[in-house]
Design a protein around this motif. Sequence first.
Motif, PDB file in Angstrom:
ATOM      1  N   UNK A 217      10.650  11.091   0.200  1.00 54.73           N
ATOM      2  CA  UNK A 217       9.533  10.147   0.254  1.00 54.73           C
ATOM      3  C   UNK A 217       9.276   9.680   1.689  1.00 54.73           C
ATOM      4  N   UNK A 218      10.357   9.534   2.470  1.00 51.09           N
ATOM      5  CA  UNK A 218      10.178   9.140   3.872  1.00 51.09           C
ATOM      6  C   UNK A 218       9.407  10.237   4.604  1.00 51.09           C
ATOM      7  N   UNK A 219       9.815  11.467   4.334  1.00 46.82           N
ATOM      8  CA  UNK A 219       9.148  12.629   4.931  1.00 46.82           C
ATOM      9  C   UNK A 219       7.656  12.652   4.540  1.00 46.82           C
ATOM     10  N   UNK A 220       7.413  12.498   3.230  1.00 42.39           N
ATOM     11  CA  UNK A 220       6.033  12.490   2.738  1.00 42.39           C
ATOM     12  C   UNK A 220       5.232  11.378   3.402  1.00 42.39           C
ATOM     13  N   UNK A 221       5.862  10.203   3.538  1.00 40.64           N
ATOM     14  CA  UNK A 221       5.162   9.061   4.116  1.00 40.64           C
ATOM     15  C   UNK A 221       4.870   9.232   5.603  1.00 40.64           C
ATOM     16  N   UNK A 222       5.800   9.853   6.325  1.00 41.17           N
ATOM     17  CA  UNK A 222       5.548  10.095   7.757  1.00 41.17           C
ATOM     18  C   UNK A 222       4.323  10.988   7.901  1.00 41.17           C
ATOM     19  N   UNK A 223       4.299  12.076   7.130  1.00 45.07           N
ATOM     20  CA  UNK A 223       3.169  13.000   7.219  1.00 45.07           C
ATOM     21  C   UNK A 223       1.881  12.306   6.772  1.00 45.07           C
ATOM     22  N   UNK A 224       1.972  11.561   5.665  1.00 43.05           N
ATOM     23  CA  UNK A 224       0.779  10.870   5.163  1.00 43.05           C
ATOM     24  C   UNK A 224       0.244   9.885   6.197  1.00 43.05           C
ATOM     25  N   UNK A 225       1.158   9.098   6.804  1.00 36.86           N
ATOM     26  CA  UNK A 225       0.721   8.095   7.770  1.00 36.86           C
ATOM     27  C   UNK A 225       0.062   8.745   8.981  1.00 36.86           C
ATOM     28  N   UNK A 226       0.665   9.839   9.464  1.00 35.13           N
ATOM     29  CA  UNK A 226       0.085  10.542  10.613  1.00 35.13           C
ATOM     30  C   UNK A 226      -1.317  11.049  10.273  1.00 35.13           C
ATOM     31  N   UNK A 227      -1.440  11.753   9.147  1.00 34.06           N
ATOM     32  CA  UNK A 227      -2.731  12.331   8.765  1.00 34.06           C
ATOM     33  C   UNK A 227      -3.755  11.225   8.542  1.00 34.06           C
ATOM     34  N   UNK A 228      -3.330  10.166   7.839  1.00 34.42           N
ATOM     35  CA  UNK A 228      -4.240   9.069   7.533  1.00 34.42           C
ATOM     36  C   UNK A 228      -4.753   8.430   8.814  1.00 34.42           C
ATOM     37  N   UNK A 229      -3.862   8.267   9.771  1.00 37.25           N
ATOM     38  CA  UNK A 229      -4.258   7.640  11.023  1.00 37.25           C
ATOM     39  C   UNK A 229      -5.197   8.547  11.830  1.00 37.25           C
ATOM     40  N   UNK A 230      -4.904   9.857  11.844  1.00 35.02           N
ATOM     41  CA  UNK A 230      -5.763  10.787  12.572  1.00 35.02           C
ATOM     42  C   UNK A 230      -7.123  10.937  11.904  1.00 35.02           C
ATOM     43  N   UNK A 231      -7.139  10.880  10.575  1.00 37.66           N
ATOM     44  CA  UNK A 231      -8.393  11.076   9.836  1.00 37.66           C
ATOM     45  C   UNK A 231      -9.242   9.826   9.781  1.00 37.66           C
ATOM     46  N   UNK A 232      -8.629   8.703  10.107  1.00 40.39           N
ATOM     47  CA  UNK A 232      -9.305   7.421   9.973  1.00 40.39           C
ATOM     48  C   UNK A 232     -10.652   7.422  10.701  1.00 40.39           C
ATOM     49  N   UNK A 233     -11.622   6.803  10.056  1.00 39.94           N
ATOM     50  CA  UNK A 233     -12.948   6.823  10.655  1.00 39.94           C
ATOM     51  C   UNK A 233     -13.167   5.668  11.613  1.00 39.94           C
ATOM     52  N   UNK A 234     -12.148   4.770  11.724  1.00 44.23           N
ATOM     53  CA  UNK A 234     -12.395   3.679  12.668  1.00 44.23           C
ATOM     54  C   UNK A 234     -11.502   3.749  13.911  1.00 44.23           C
ATOM     55  N   UNK A 235     -10.934   4.942  14.196  1.00 43.94           N
ATOM     56  CA  UNK A 235     -10.212   5.026  15.460  1.00 43.94           C
ATOM     57  C   UNK A 235     -11.162   5.333  16.625  1.00 43.94           C
ATOM     58  N   UNK A 236     -10.631   5.225  17.822  1.00 43.18           N
ATOM     59  CA  UNK A 236     -11.475   5.294  19.022  1.00 43.18           C
ATOM     60  C   UNK A 236     -12.220   6.622  19.143  1.00 43.18           C
ATOM     61  N   UNK A 237     -11.511   7.728  18.828  1.00 37.62           N
ATOM     62  CA  UNK A 237     -12.123   9.049  18.977  1.00 37.62           C
ATOM     63  C   UNK A 237     -13.262   9.251  17.985  1.00 37.62           C
ATOM     64  N   UNK A 238     -13.027   8.861  16.713  1.00 35.24           N
ATOM     65  CA  UNK A 238     -14.066   9.045  15.701  1.00 35.24           C
ATOM     66  C   UNK A 238     -15.333   8.292  16.105  1.00 35.24           C
ATOM     67  N   UNK A 239     -15.151   7.061  16.612  1.00 34.91           N
ATOM     68  CA  UNK A 239     -16.292   6.271  17.051  1.00 34.91           C
ATOM     69  C   UNK A 239     -17.041   6.957  18.178  1.00 34.91           C
ATOM     70  N   UNK A 240     -16.277   7.515  19.116  1.00 37.61           N
ATOM     71  CA  UNK A 240     -16.885   8.176  20.271  1.00 37.61           C
ATOM     72  C   UNK A 240     -17.691   9.400  19.833  1.00 37.61           C
ATOM     73  N   UNK A 241     -17.132  10.175  18.885  1.00 40.41           N
ATOM     74  CA  UNK A 241     -17.822  11.387  18.428  1.00 40.41           C
ATOM     75  C   UNK A 241     -19.125  11.022  17.711  1.00 40.41           C
ATOM     76  N   UNK A 242     -19.067  10.034  16.816  1.00 50.22           N
ATOM     77  CA  UNK A 242     -20.286   9.611  16.120  1.00 50.22           C
ATOM     78  C   UNK A 242     -21.329   9.154  17.136  1.00 50.22           C
ATOM     79  N   UNK A 243     -20.881   8.445  18.130  1.00 52.69           N
ATOM     80  CA  UNK A 243     -21.790   7.969  19.173  1.00 52.69           C
ATOM     81  C   UNK A 243     -22.449   9.128  19.917  1.00 52.69           C
ATOM     82  N   UNK A 244     -21.646  10.129  20.341  1.00 47.75           N
ATOM     83  CA  UNK A 244     -22.189  11.263  21.104  1.00 47.75           C
ATOM     84  C   UNK A 244     -23.135  12.091  20.231  1.00 47.75           C
ATOM     85  N   UNK A 245     -22.769  12.263  18.944  1.00 51.43           N
ATOM     86  CA  UNK A 245     -23.535  13.158  18.078  1.00 51.43           C
ATOM     87  C   UNK A 245     -24.835  12.507  17.621  1.00 51.43           C
ATOM     88  N   UNK A 246     -24.727  11.294  17.066  1.00 52.80           N
ATOM     89  CA  UNK A 246     -25.911  10.750  16.404  1.00 52.80           C
ATOM     90  C   UNK A 246     -26.749   9.856  17.301  1.00 52.80           C
TER      91      UNK A 246
END
Lengths: 284, 286
Positions: A217-246
Amino acid sequence: MKRRKPSLEKRRSRSGYIFVLPWVIGFLIFQLYPFIQSFILSFGELTDLTGLKTRWIGFDNYIAIFRDDVDFVPAFIETIWQTLLYTPFIIVISLVIALLLNQKIKGRGLFRVIFFLPVLLGSGTVMAQLGEAANIMQIPPTIEQYVNYYFSTDIASFINSILSEIVRMFWKTGVQIIIFLGGLQSISDSYYEAAKVDNANSWDMLWKITLPMLSPMIYLNVIYTLIDSFRSEDNAIAGLIVNRVFDNSDFTYGSAMGWLYFLVSFTVVILATVIFRRYVYYEK
Amino acid sequence: MKIRRRLNGITASKVFVYIFMIALVCFTAMPLVYLVSSAFKPVDELMVFPPKFFTTRPSLDSFKELFTAMDSNTIPFTRYIWNSVVVSVATVAGTVVVCSMGAFALTKIRMPGGNFIFNLIVATLMFSAPVTQVANYLVIQNLQMLDTTWALIVPKIAGSYYLFLLKQNFGEIPDALLEAAKIDGCSYWGLYAKIVLPVTRPAWATAIVLSFIASWNDFTGPMIYIQTQVKQTLPLALQTLQGGAGQVARAGAFAAAALITTLPTIIVFCAMQSRVINTFTHSGIK
């Protein structure tokens, strides 16, 4: 003459394909195709915005990201750094809360719902709009005042910033707590009883029984947390991409940014998988 | 003597646990408490600065203000609720049907290529929204779905995450159960509808909860795909209520709308809480 019936094996796999077909169609159109398309776009330059025609320009978009874009590198480092820094803390916080929630206390169900609230409340998207309520996601003002009162300015602001980071992380622990709780409940009581017979204290039991049994479960949670954080739509990179694109209508440039980000985050997740898989203990 | 020792045992650890829990609960539950109390505040209390945490005179003014249309050109708030309900219900229904069918085929029918499809799913769990956002927009545009409700429903139905979750759980159904039904002449459709679905209720209950939350709270989707205000869903309607020229006048309506927006997800989760935890127990990578 009667036509031969297809073999059992063939009929079986045919119905298998029929069942999985709706998902595969959706997957091809809305996941795989956009994924490949964005890769192709990242090597092009928009020549006609209305018809979305592109011209092949090779790595120019990628070069421009590093050479000309002042926002990309800081946003990129911030996102990666934040993810790597937050993940261990999120795991520890959610593990501690799950251990507490797993004890036989009154109102367990209520506590579980309350700790899942951040996930339900939209992990910030709805909350962020709530004006003053958004400030409540930070440390309560009274605590902040006391800290300011008892410490010098430098130390006080340091303590307050740490506290507010902890609160922010705490807001991302909902799913992890649930996963840990599930794991804790599947550990058989007989292990603990055997340990008690041997006079083990609860600290020993935590390290020698609970944590090894919980390692998948620790292993699953580490992977889940990493993916969730990278996929998050409110991190700095996601905001920057939406800004550049739209806002700037620069589809190809935004795609290149997205792909660069994907490659790095993918590498981090793979590395984490390789490192953590070795420490997972499986019950035989 | 004996009673006293037991009492001591309880006070030592349990009191600490309760204090710690309640302190933590304050952090997560506080926004919700604030949300509820704001929604029932009379308008003059909403304007007080610094804002008061609790209201002394609860009133329904904000709800009345929210549900009575302001101008002739304002869209009634019930329209947004309707839009959100349609989008979420359709997404959830589609997701559960499509993903459970796929999970059934991948775990219990086993055909050539099945393993490849599953590996693909695991890989796509890492696709991040920022990467495909542009191309997704182009796909929606080519399918003529821009500015329609379909754009919020169809792309979400074939989600990798839900298929993964369901597949992990479907794997635990004993094969003997299905074999027995097959010998009795049950078709694959029969197996799926009469055995697999009833047996795996906790698993798809979880898929319902998670896809409902994701769809109900979705902000980026409607922001990018929907231009016409009448077709907007609740998260975007909230933003409209908060911003714009009538901001101060509609503060009460906003507080009431925020409460209405968050309530359904909490109700859905509370109703299925124990099932969700059971499902996660079985979905661990083991």
